[in-house]
Design an enzyme around this catalytic site. Sequence first.
Site, PDB file in Angstrom:
ATOM      1  CG  HIS A 210      -0.408   0.320   2.506  1.00 41.03           C
ATOM      2  ND1 HIS A 210      -0.135  -0.638   3.457  1.00 41.03           N
ATOM      3  CD2 HIS A 210      -0.072   1.498   3.078  1.00 41.03           C
ATOM      4  CE1 HIS A 210       0.353  -0.072   4.537  1.00 41.03           C
ATOM      5  NE2 HIS A 210       0.401   1.227   4.332  1.00 41.03           N
TER       6      HIS A 210
ATOM      7  CG  ASP B 119      -0.078  -3.942   2.834  1.00 43.95           C
ATOM      8  OD1 ASP B 119       0.150  -3.350   1.766  1.00 43.95           O
ATOM      9  OD2 ASP B 119      -0.219  -3.347   3.925  1.00 43.95           O
TER      10      ASP B 119
ATOM     11  CG  ASN C 175       6.160   3.166  12.484  1.00 45.80           C
ATOM     12  OD1 ASN C 175       5.622   3.900  13.302  1.00 45.80           O
ATOM     13  ND2 ASN C 175       7.448   2.842  12.561  1.00 45.80           N
ATOM     14  CB  SER C 176       3.141   1.409   6.290  1.00 50.43           C
ATOM     15  OG  SER C 176       1.962   1.622   7.012  1.00 50.43           O
TER      16      SER C 176
ATOM     17  CB  VAL D 262     -12.063 -23.494   1.222  1.00 49.26           C
ATOM     18  CG1 VAL D 262     -12.601 -24.639   0.401  1.00 49.26           C
ATOM     19  CG2 VAL D 262     -10.538 -23.541   1.291  1.00 49.26           C
TER      20      VAL D 262
END
Length: 348
Positions: free
Chosen positions: A89, A119, A195-196, A250
Amino acid sequence: MGSRPSFIDDLARAPSPSDGPQANEGALDQDDALLDAYSRTVIHALGRVRQAVVFVSVERALPGDPRRHGGSGSGFLFTPDGYLLTNSHVVHGASAIHVTLADGSTHAASLVGDDPSTDLAVLRIGSAEPLPHVELGESSKLRVGQIAIAVGNPLGLAQTVTTGVVSALGRSLRSASGRMIYDVIQTDAALNPGNSGGPLVNSAGQVVGVNTAIIPGAQSICFATAIDTAKWVIMQLFAHGRVRRAYIGVAGTAVPIARKAQRYFALDIASGVRVMELVKGSPAALGGLRVDDTIVAIDGTAVDGVDALQRVLDASTIDRTVDITVLRTTQKLTLQVTPVEPAAARST
């Protein structure tokens, strides 16, 4: 007049800033001796990773908008030749990506590949010299209560360090693509915007997670994608430029298998994946799987959790019939299922 307090003498003996660095060396030695074990552990761990943590800045062009929109996050180098890991992101859809190293130098970065479903993204920068890089640990060996150290650039404040513990393991987190990220690490090492993509580090200075998300409004409920998941994604991106996944339709969760059932069915695993949801018309449904079945093996490979299930269902199983072993009430059954690659993945 009584004798003066002892702390006055201590202050009098303290070096003055004007005495220069040599006068401070003795005081620093005393401070080192006073460091407790926790502080020494954190300092040692940071010494192994801090130079490899980077600031990632991006530019994005939005349709119909002539302005350039910026964004930023964190990342870390994991090879000496310039490969680094960050969050999808942070860089997804960017028209330009720049990476600033700990020494202050800035480099243009190219996107090797990104995987919104976990991500995660891999970037590369060029360098004539070997770059400082981290050691990747094993998140499977983590225990709740272990020291957790987060390093990153929250709100643009470079090389910020926060500490805490591993609060929980095996969490699930929904990614921006809508897919569940499994085996997520929960920590109370404080994270903030920016911080990502930064590393979550254990006491040995090994990276065990990629800081990914927080719960807004909560106090120190933060999440990191497990590094074992990241290693698998890295290899997929190197091999294909994208993560190829086999789809059977599933949704499941890891559940323990009773010891009696382990012995009766001669299982060498203590858990499996219970089918919680089944997509109508999916390969799993067509192959005869049912809700509440517990998947324990695929083509003879033990499946003791969702992470293991996802790893077994790799690109090699796409369009190839596999044997899925399940426990259903008092039976052990083997069903034949042909996984497919999702159409959305094929079009990217």
